[in-house]
Motif scaffolding. Structure first.
Motif, mmCIF file in Angstrom:
data_model
loop_
_atom_site.group_PDB
_atom_site.id
_atom_site.type_symbol
_atom_site.label_atom_id
_atom_site.label_comp_id
_atom_site.label_asym_id
_atom_site.label_seq_id
_atom_site.Cartn_x
_atom_site.Cartn_y
_atom_site.Cartn_z
ATOM 1 N N UNK A 118 0.782 -1.092 -0.115
ATOM 2 C CA UNK A 118 0.035 0.126 -0.167
ATOM 3 C C UNK A 118 0.895 1.224 0.096
ATOM 4 N N UNK A 119 0.312 2.233 -0.246
ATOM 5 C CA UNK A 119 0.964 3.541 0.041
ATOM 6 C C UNK A 119 1.314 4.235 1.174
ATOM 7 N N UNK A 120 0.650 3.558 2.230
ATOM 8 C CA UNK A 120 0.706 3.766 3.866
ATOM 9 C C UNK A 120 2.281 3.590 4.042
ATOM 10 N N UNK A 121 2.815 5.050 4.781
ATOM 11 C CA UNK A 121 4.280 4.579 5.118
ATOM 12 C C UNK A 121 4.298 4.640 6.703
ATOM 13 N N UNK A 122 4.490 3.686 7.382
ATOM 14 C CA UNK A 122 4.379 3.232 8.671
ATOM 15 C C UNK A 122 6.039 3.477 9.461
ATOM 16 N N UNK A 123 5.757 4.279 10.560
ATOM 17 C CA UNK A 123 7.172 4.401 11.387
ATOM 18 C C UNK A 123 6.784 3.608 12.586
ATOM 19 N N UNK A 124 7.591 2.669 12.865
ATOM 20 C CA UNK A 124 7.660 1.834 14.116
ATOM 21 C C UNK A 124 8.697 2.401 15.143
ATOM 22 N N UNK A 125 8.494 2.666 16.094
ATOM 23 C CA UNK A 125 9.434 3.434 17.049
ATOM 24 C C UNK A 125 9.566 2.747 18.365
ATOM 25 N N UNK A 126 10.638 1.963 18.545
ATOM 26 C CA UNK A 126 10.943 1.148 19.757
ATOM 27 C C UNK A 126 12.310 1.267 19.971
ATOM 28 N N UNK A 127 12.633 1.625 21.374
ATOM 29 C CA UNK A 127 14.293 1.509 21.849
ATOM 30 C C UNK A 127 15.074 0.084 21.459
ATOM 31 N N UNK A 128 14.152 -0.871 21.542
ATOM 32 C CA UNK A 128 14.478 -2.290 21.229
ATOM 33 C C UNK A 128 14.098 -2.446 20.105
ATOM 34 N N UNK A 129 14.882 -3.445 19.257
ATOM 35 C CA UNK A 129 14.335 -3.789 18.028
ATOM 36 C C UNK A 129 15.608 -4.846 17.474
ATOM 37 N N UNK A 130 15.299 -5.359 16.255
ATOM 38 C CA UNK A 130 16.088 -6.340 15.726
ATOM 39 C C UNK A 130 17.540 -6.041 15.971
ATOM 40 N N UNK A 131 18.547 -6.526 16.050
ATOM 41 C CA UNK A 131 18.628 -7.857 16.661
ATOM 42 C C UNK A 131 18.167 -8.344 18.107
ATOM 43 N N UNK A 132 17.597 -7.271 18.768
ATOM 44 C CA UNK A 132 17.227 -7.622 20.182
ATOM 45 C C UNK A 132 16.302 -8.585 20.355
ATOM 46 N N UNK A 133 16.227 -9.707 21.286
ATOM 47 C CA UNK A 133 15.514 -10.605 21.430
ATOM 48 C C UNK A 133 14.869 -10.566 22.792
ATOM 49 N N UNK A 134 15.080 -9.506 23.375
ATOM 50 C CA UNK A 134 14.251 -9.205 24.538
ATOM 51 C C UNK A 134 12.831 -9.017 24.274
ATOM 52 N N UNK A 135 11.832 -9.316 25.272
ATOM 53 C CA UNK A 135 10.450 -9.391 24.532
ATOM 54 C C UNK A 135 10.204 -8.186 23.932
ATOM 55 N N UNK A 136 10.098 -6.796 24.144
ATOM 56 C CA UNK A 136 9.750 -6.102 23.606
ATOM 57 C C UNK A 136 10.371 -5.683 22.080
ATOM 58 N N UNK A 137 11.519 -5.902 22.142
ATOM 59 C CA UNK A 137 12.314 -5.948 20.720
ATOM 60 C C UNK A 137 11.800 -6.973 19.893
ATOM 61 N N UNK A 138 11.468 -8.022 20.432
ATOM 62 C CA UNK A 138 11.219 -9.304 19.519
ATOM 63 C C UNK A 138 9.826 -9.104 18.959
ATOM 64 N N UNK A 139 9.009 -8.638 19.808
ATOM 65 C CA UNK A 139 7.536 -8.471 19.375
ATOM 66 C C UNK A 139 7.349 -7.311 18.326
ATOM 67 N N UNK A 140 7.841 -6.075 18.669
ATOM 68 C CA UNK A 140 7.848 -5.122 17.594
ATOM 69 C C UNK A 140 8.640 -5.334 16.386
#
Length: 414
Positions: free
Chosen positions: A2-24
């Motif tokens: 789609x033409x929707x641009x989505x910004x996902x903001x999370x301090x923890x993200x790949x390659x983090x495997x801590x729950x917040x990083x993993x799920x986001x």
């Protein structure tokens, strides 16, 4: 796409495997099938701290940009505060510069300062905004003992967070108890969306004890294993579990296995040094997760009495995927207790119920009890397969973004 641009903001993200990083990361990857997804995050500061990563990269359809925030160790409180401040300021400046009207924004509540600043940016720039609540502030700080409930700092944070929640178009929570707590803050005139986390039934599967590498390595093949894994922090009622272990120390077949890391690691390590039925292992690599979880005859999740509505334990879904029954020491109104009751996938007790816990574990440590535990564990895995998958969760977020093509059911709204 789609033409929707989505910004996902999370301090923890790949390659983090801590729950917040993993799920986001999982949500972003799922939405990248149909959307132009950009993730703003920091360099690894938790499970993968020290790993060298590029400032910008493509990962499974997601454009990842890492801001140059500080990456002090999470165990140093002042360092965590500095990480929060620098990350929040830098992602705000980045979003101000790069976002455009009509973009969508998904923000998680950790760190809370970022939710405040990004909520303002979203309103100013006309972004479609979604706030994903993993922890509720200031209540989580009350539960950890970092803040007095009646103090001026607590009242200030409460006022600010009420204002923050109203800056976002949608507020997404992980469970019904959390939805009720947020509703008391912002009123019932605004809908609150419930989208739970998920389990990984393909990665985490039941394993026969004799074929389980984790059980073999730790000498657990011929024992009844009661596991407590994940965050071993201040919000968990470790003391009741250890009290039960002391009381049941004469049962030769029973073992209490603690796996993970947190603020109460030291008292667990001390107990394992003097109690023959208590074992302690550090946090395991992701590839050992399934074997570790499936070696349990029952898995405990014990919350302090201040945790109702504050957080939902993400590990419960992978415990269910492993075919291990849950034993919850928690408020019966909690999402954890409600899921166990609805799915008959374990047992629920109140926080601090040492007598009830000892009686239940004595039952599980018997032939009839192990059979019943196995039956309830199978119920849990079936529940994950039908209700708690990543596909279902991603479809819920896609529906919030206006994409109903992938939705199997609408997100629950209160």
């Amino acid at each position: 796409m789609t033409n929707v641009r989505l910004w996902v903001v999370s301090e923890l993200f790949y390659p983090e495997t801590t729950s917040t990083g993993y799920f986001l990361t999982g949500i972003a990857e799922g939405l990248a099938v149909d959307h132009d997804v950009h993730a703003l995050c920091s360099r690894p500061t938790y499970s993968e701290r020290g790993q060298r990563v590029p400032w910008r990269e493509q990962h499974k359809g997601v454009t990842i940009q890492r801001v140059r925030s500080s990456t002090f160790a999470k165990d140093w409180l002042l360092g965590r505060v500095l990480n929060m401040i620098t990350f929040s300021l830098l992602v705000t400046l980045t979003l101000l510069h790069k976002s455009r009207r009509g973009d969508a924004l998904l923000v998680v509540t950790n760190p809370p300062l970022a939710t405040l600043l990004l909520g303002i940016v979203a309103r100013w720039k006309g972004l479609r905004s979604i706030l994903l609540v993993h922890d509720v502030y200031p209540e989580v700080l009350h539960a950890t003992g970092h803040l007095r409930p009646a103090g001026p700092a607590s009242r200030l944070i409460e006022t600010v967070m009420r204002w923050v929640f109203r800056r976002y178009d949608d507020v997404v929570v992980l469970g019904r108890d959390m939805a009720e707590l947020i509703a008391r803050k912002i009123g019932t005139d605004r809908p609150i969306v419930i989208i739970p986390n998920w389990g990984d039934p393909e990665e985490v599967t039941p394993l026969a004890r004799g074929d389980n590498p984790f059980a073999i390595a730790h000498g657990l093949v011929d024992h009844t294993v009661i596991q407590f894994s994940g965050n071993l922090g201040r919000t968990h009622d470790i003391e009741t579990v250890l009290a039960a272990a002391r009381r049941l120390s004469d049962r030769a077949s029973l073992r209490f296995l603690f796996v993970g890391y947190g603020g109460k690691t030291d008292i667990i390590a001390d107990a394992s040094a003097c109690l023959p039925n208590v074992l302690f292992a550090p946090r395991q690599p992701r590839e050992m997760l399934g074997a570790m979880l499936s070696c349990a005859d029952a898995t405990l999740i014990a919350f302090s009495d201040k945790m109702l509505g504050v957080s939902v334990p993400s590990r419960m879904y992978n415990v269910m995927a492993a075919g291990a029954p849950l034993v919850a020491l928690a408020d019966p109104r909690s999402e954890l207790a409600q899921v166990i009751t609805e799915e008959t996938c374990g047992w629920t007790l109140t926080t601090g119920d040492i007598d009830g816990l000892c009686d239940l574990l004595t039952l599980i440590d018997s032939p009839a009890g192990r059979l019943e535990a196995r039956r309830r564990g199978e119920n849990g895995r079936n529940a994950v397969l039908h209700h708690y998958t990543r596909e279902t969760v991603v479809a819920g977020f896609a529906a919030l973004l206006g994409d109903t093509r992938r939705a199997t059911s609408a997100p629950r709204r209160t």
